[in-house]
Design a protein around this motif. Structure first.
Motif, PDB file in Angstrom:
ATOM      1  N   PHE A  50       0.831  -1.211   0.000  1.00 39.10           N
ATOM      2  CA  PHE A  50       0.000   0.000   0.000  1.00 39.10           C
ATOM      3  C   PHE A  50       0.863   1.258   0.000  1.00 39.10           C
ATOM      4  O   PHE A  50       0.644   2.181  -0.792  1.00 39.10           O
ATOM      5  N   ARG A  51       1.853   1.296   0.875  1.00 34.03           N
ATOM      6  CA  ARG A  51       2.660   2.511   1.027  1.00 34.03           C
ATOM      7  C   ARG A  51       3.439   2.828  -0.246  1.00 34.03           C
ATOM      8  O   ARG A  51       3.560   3.996  -0.642  1.00 34.03           O
ATOM      9  N   THR A  52       3.977   1.799  -0.882  1.00 33.62           N
ATOM     10  CA  THR A  52       4.743   2.034  -2.108  1.00 33.62           C
ATOM     11  C   THR A  52       3.842   2.521  -3.233  1.00 33.62           C
ATOM     12  O   THR A  52       4.150   3.501  -3.918  1.00 33.62           O
ATOM     13  N   MET A  53       2.715   1.862  -3.422  1.00 39.72           N
ATOM     14  CA  MET A  53       1.839   2.227  -4.538  1.00 39.72           C
ATOM     15  C   MET A  53       1.096   3.532  -4.279  1.00 39.72           C
ATOM     16  O   MET A  53       0.678   4.211  -5.221  1.00 39.72           O
ATOM     17  N   ALA A  54       0.948   3.916  -3.013  1.00 41.31           N
ATOM     18  CA  ALA A  54       0.272   5.180  -2.697  1.00 41.31           C
ATOM     19  C   ALA A  54       1.092   6.387  -3.139  1.00 41.31           C
ATOM     20  O   ALA A  54       0.553   7.488  -3.285  1.00 41.31           O
ATOM     21  N   VAL A 164     -14.088 -21.281 -11.933  1.00 38.57           N
ATOM     22  CA  VAL A 164     -13.288 -20.189 -12.491  1.00 38.57           C
ATOM     23  C   VAL A 164     -13.602 -18.873 -11.781  1.00 38.57           C
ATOM     24  O   VAL A 164     -12.695 -18.108 -11.425  1.00 38.57           O
ATOM     25  N   LEU A 165     -14.882 -18.599 -11.557  1.00 40.54           N
ATOM     26  CA  LEU A 165     -15.260 -17.361 -10.857  1.00 40.54           C
ATOM     27  C   LEU A 165     -14.713 -17.347  -9.432  1.00 40.54           C
ATOM     28  O   LEU A 165     -14.286 -16.300  -8.929  1.00 40.54           O
ATOM     29  N   LEU A 166     -14.712 -18.497  -8.790  1.00 39.99           N
ATOM     30  CA  LEU A 166     -14.149 -18.594  -7.441  1.00 39.99           C
ATOM     31  C   LEU A 166     -12.655 -18.306  -7.461  1.00 39.99           C
ATOM     32  O   LEU A 166     -12.128 -17.616  -6.577  1.00 39.99           O
ATOM     33  N   ALA A 167     -11.970 -18.805  -8.487  1.00 38.66           N
ATOM     34  CA  ALA A 167     -10.533 -18.545  -8.614  1.00 38.66           C
ATOM     35  C   ALA A 167     -10.263 -17.058  -8.806  1.00 38.66           C
ATOM     36  O   ALA A 167      -9.336 -16.494  -8.212  1.00 38.66           O
ATOM     37  N   VAL A 168     -11.084 -16.410  -9.633  1.00 39.63           N
ATOM     38  CA  VAL A 168     -10.928 -14.961  -9.850  1.00 39.63           C
ATOM     39  C   VAL A 168     -11.145 -14.205  -8.549  1.00 39.63           C
ATOM     40  O   VAL A 168     -10.367 -13.320  -8.180  1.00 39.63           O
ATOM     41  N   ARG A 169     -12.209 -14.561  -7.840  1.00 37.59           N
ATOM     42  CA  ARG A 169     -12.500 -13.874  -6.575  1.00 37.59           C
ATOM     43  C   ARG A 169     -11.368 -14.048  -5.570  1.00 37.59           C
ATOM     44  O   ARG A 169     -10.942 -13.092  -4.908  1.00 37.59           O
ATOM     45  N   ASN A 170     -10.860 -15.272  -5.468  1.00 37.75           N
ATOM     46  CA  ASN A 170      -9.821 -15.548  -4.478  1.00 37.75           C
ATOM     47  C   ASN A 170      -8.499 -14.862  -4.791  1.00 37.75           C
ATOM     48  O   ASN A 170      -7.690 -14.632  -3.888  1.00 37.75           O
ATOM     49  N   THR A 171      -8.256 -14.557  -6.065  1.00 33.30           N
ATOM     50  CA  THR A 171      -7.015 -13.872  -6.404  1.00 33.30           C
ATOM     51  C   THR A 171      -7.142 -12.356  -6.315  1.00 33.30           C
ATOM     52  O   THR A 171      -6.137 -11.652  -6.380  1.00 33.30           O
ATOM     53  N   ILE A 172      -8.360 -11.854  -6.162  1.00 33.47           N
ATOM     54  CA  ILE A 172      -8.557 -10.410  -5.976  1.00 33.47           C
ATOM     55  C   ILE A 172      -8.754 -10.081  -4.496  1.00 33.47           C
ATOM     56  O   ILE A 172      -8.126  -9.166  -3.958  1.00 33.47           O
ATOM     57  N   ILE A 173      -9.630 -10.841  -3.823  1.00 34.64           N
ATOM     58  CA  ILE A 173      -9.862 -10.637  -2.386  1.00 34.64           C
ATOM     59  C   ILE A 173      -8.749 -11.376  -1.654  1.00 34.64           C
ATOM     60  O   ILE A 173      -8.903 -12.503  -1.192  1.00 34.64           O
ATOM     61  N   HIS A 174      -7.618 -10.714  -1.533  1.00 35.83           N
ATOM     62  CA  HIS A 174      -6.378 -11.382  -1.146  1.00 35.83           C
ATOM     63  C   HIS A 174      -5.433 -10.331  -0.559  1.00 35.83           C
ATOM     64  O   HIS A 174      -5.489  -9.162  -0.957  1.00 35.83           O
ATOM     65  N   PRO A 175      -4.556 -10.706   0.376  1.00 34.05           N
ATOM     66  CA  PRO A 175      -3.674  -9.715   1.007  1.00 34.05           C
ATOM     67  C   PRO A 175      -2.653  -9.066   0.076  1.00 34.05           C
ATOM     68  O   PRO A 175      -1.969  -8.129   0.493  1.00 34.05           O
ATOM     69  N   VAL A 176      -2.525  -9.550  -1.156  1.00 28.95           N
ATOM     70  CA  VAL A 176      -1.554  -8.932  -2.070  1.00 28.95           C
ATOM     71  C   VAL A 176      -2.209  -7.945  -3.041  1.00 28.95           C
ATOM     72  O   VAL A 176      -1.845  -6.766  -3.056  1.00 28.95           O
ATOM     73  N   PRO A 177      -3.180  -8.344  -3.858  1.00 25.67           N
ATOM     74  CA  PRO A 177      -3.750  -7.366  -4.796  1.00 25.67           C
ATOM     75  C   PRO A 177      -4.507  -6.220  -4.120  1.00 25.67           C
ATOM     76  O   PRO A 177      -4.435  -5.076  -4.577  1.00 25.67           O
ATOM     77  N   LEU A 178      -5.224  -6.509  -3.037  1.00 25.67           N
ATOM     78  CA  LEU A 178      -6.064  -5.476  -2.429  1.00 25.67           C
ATOM     79  C   LEU A 178      -5.277  -4.243  -1.972  1.00 25.67           C
ATOM     80  O   LEU A 178      -5.675  -3.114  -2.281  1.00 25.67           O
ATOM     81  N   PRO A 179      -4.173  -4.392  -1.228  1.00 21.94           N
ATOM     82  CA  PRO A 179      -3.437  -3.183  -0.832  1.00 21.94           C
ATOM     83  C   PRO A 179      -2.800  -2.451  -2.007  1.00 21.94           C
ATOM     84  O   PRO A 179      -2.624  -1.231  -1.952  1.00 21.94           O
ATOM     85  N   ILE A 180      -2.467  -3.174  -3.071  1.00 18.90           N
ATOM     86  CA  ILE A 180      -1.942  -2.509  -4.267  1.00 18.90           C
ATOM     87  C   ILE A 180      -3.029  -1.637  -4.890  1.00 18.90           C
ATOM     88  O   ILE A 180      -2.805  -0.466  -5.226  1.00 18.90           O
ATOM     89  N   ILE A 181      -4.219  -2.198  -5.022  1.00 19.26           N
ATOM     90  CA  ILE A 181      -5.341  -1.439  -5.579  1.00 19.26           C
ATOM     91  C   ILE A 181      -5.678  -0.256  -4.673  1.00 19.26           C
ATOM     92  O   ILE A 181      -5.897   0.869  -5.144  1.00 19.26           O
ATOM     93  N   ALA A 182      -5.687  -0.508  -3.357  1.00 18.81           N
ATOM     94  CA  ALA A 182      -5.992   0.573  -2.412  1.00 18.81           C
ATOM     95  C   ALA A 182      -4.943   1.680  -2.489  1.00 18.81           C
ATOM     96  O   ALA A 182      -5.273   2.876  -2.436  1.00 18.81           O
ATOM     97  N   GLY A 183      -3.678   1.297  -2.623  1.00 23.27           N
ATOM     98  CA  GLY A 183      -2.617   2.293  -2.734  1.00 23.27           C
ATOM     99  C   GLY A 183      -2.751   3.129  -3.991  1.00 23.27           C
ATOM    100  O   GLY A 183      -2.559   4.354  -3.971  1.00 23.27           O
ATOM    101  N   LEU A 184      -3.085   2.489  -5.101  1.00 25.95           N
ATOM    102  CA  LEU A 184      -3.276   3.224  -6.354  1.00 25.95           C
ATOM    103  C   LEU A 184      -4.468   4.177  -6.261  1.00 25.95           C
ATOM    104  O   LEU A 184      -4.415   5.309  -6.759  1.00 25.95           O
ATOM    105  N   LEU A 185      -5.523   3.730  -5.603  1.00 23.23           N
ATOM    106  CA  LEU A 185      -6.688   4.603  -5.417  1.00 23.23           C
ATOM    107  C   LEU A 185      -6.339   5.799  -4.534  1.00 23.23           C
ATOM    108  O   LEU A 185      -6.779   6.933  -4.786  1.00 23.23           O
ATOM    109  N   PHE A 186      -5.528   5.556  -3.507  1.00 23.78           N
ATOM    110  CA  PHE A 186      -5.101   6.657  -2.640  1.00 23.78           C
ATOM    111  C   PHE A 186      -4.247   7.650  -3.427  1.00 23.78           C
ATOM    112  O   PHE A 186      -4.403   8.869  -3.296  1.00 23.78           O
TER     113      PHE A 186
END
Length: 316
Positions: A50-54, A164-186
């Motif tokens: 989060f901090r890096t991408m923010a 397949v939809l479960l795989a997509v969800r699990n790779t987005i709702i995850h401790p790695v992509p979420l803070p990256i997305i949150a940092g970019l939004l910030f």
């Protein structure tokens, strides 16, 4: 000792060696190892991402390096399937040949070698790495399972779309992509990070690298290679050397150079990521081989990463 390859790699391998020693001495095993893994992955990783991408300027993000990485990865995956056949084993080993340990080893190494600009490139890759690689692997494995069921005359009870939809969800709702997305939004919001928030994030971020590398070493000490060492060696050489070579060629083909190319090639040269074992376990194929390969490719990384980084330094 001031050579850029040595200065980047030596701290990484020394910390991993300390972790390996702790594992062999059984200071860090079993439940303690599992708890350290949770701490690193769930508590320390998100603040760093989060901090890096923010602090990133969105208009300066370059997505061309991702093209080189995924073109190279796709080619190797396709060749693996062509050689081994379109089946569960081929899909899992194709994933082993291309799925990288971008977080536990990649972040500390790229941070030391290329600093924050390199981390931004790596985090941009990390933000979609699991989503693209693991979702693609899920699709292929599910199709392979359906094909195997049909060939055996079994009525398949697998729900392809749901899986397949479960795989997509699990790779987005995850401790790695979420803070990256949150940092970019910030970053996009234009807000300034209050010092009272930034300082704890900075301290947590600083703890990630050393503890992640200790974890890698301790995990390696607890992982047997056994009778699969020859096949594991072959997979490891493909992952650690062929994968970065193909990504490099793809990068040159689309006009990449400098740090963007170097970070993608280095990311491809990293050892096999642990998620491959989860796939082998879930689909019941090549479990012992994948376990051995994850360990083997990590150990070989001492040599192969040195070679890859030396070549990257020579070609500039």
């Amino acid at each position: 000792m001031n050579h850029p390859v040595v200065s980047a790699l030596l701290p990484v391998f020394l910390l991993a060696a300390v972790g390996f020693f702790a594992g062999r001495r059984r200071w860090l095993v079993g439940e303690g190892l599992k708890q350290l893994s949770t701490l690193v992955f769930v508590v320390l990783t998100p603040p760093l991402l989060f901090r890096t991408m923010a602090s990133v300027h969105l208009d300066k993000l370059d997505f061309r390096p991702l093209g080189a990485y995924f073109i190279g990865s796709g080619l190797i995956f396709a060749v693996t399937l062509a050689v081994l056949g379109f089946n569960r084993r081929g899909a899992v080993l194709g994933l082993a040949n291309t799925y990288t340990n971008t977080v536990m080893i990649g972040i500390p190494l790229v941070g030391l070698a290329y600093g924050e600009p390199g981390l931004v490139l790596l985090f941009t890759l990390i933000s979609v790495h699991a989503l693209i690689m693991l979702t693609s692997a899920t699709v292929l494995l599910e199709l392979a399972m359906l094909r195997e069921d049909a060939a055996a005359g079994r009525r398949s009870e697998r729900h392809f779309a749901h899986t397949v939809l479960l795989a997509v969800r699990n790779t987005i709702i995850h401790p790695v992509p979420l803070p990256i997305i949150a940092g970019l939004l910030f970053s996009w919001s234009g807000l300034a990070m209050p010092a009272v928030i930034d300082m704890p994030l900075k301290l947590l971020s600083g703890a990630f690298g050393p503890l992640a590398l200790l974890l890698v070493g301790a995990t390696l000490a607890a992982t047997p290679i056994g009778a699969n060492w020859r096949s594991a060696l072959s997979l490891s050489l493909v992952k650690n050397l062929v994968h970065p070579a193909v990504v490099a060629v793809a990068g040159w083909a689309i006009g990449l150079s400098g740090a963007p190319l170097a970070v993608m090639v280095l990311a491809a040269a990293l050892p096999i990521g642990a998620n491959v074992f989860l796939f082998s376990q879930r689909y019941g194929v090549a479990e012992e081989l994948v376990t051995a390969s994850v360990a083997m490719s990590t150990m070989l990384g001492l040599v192969t990463l040195t070679v890859v980084m030396a070549v990257l330094t020579l070609i500039g």
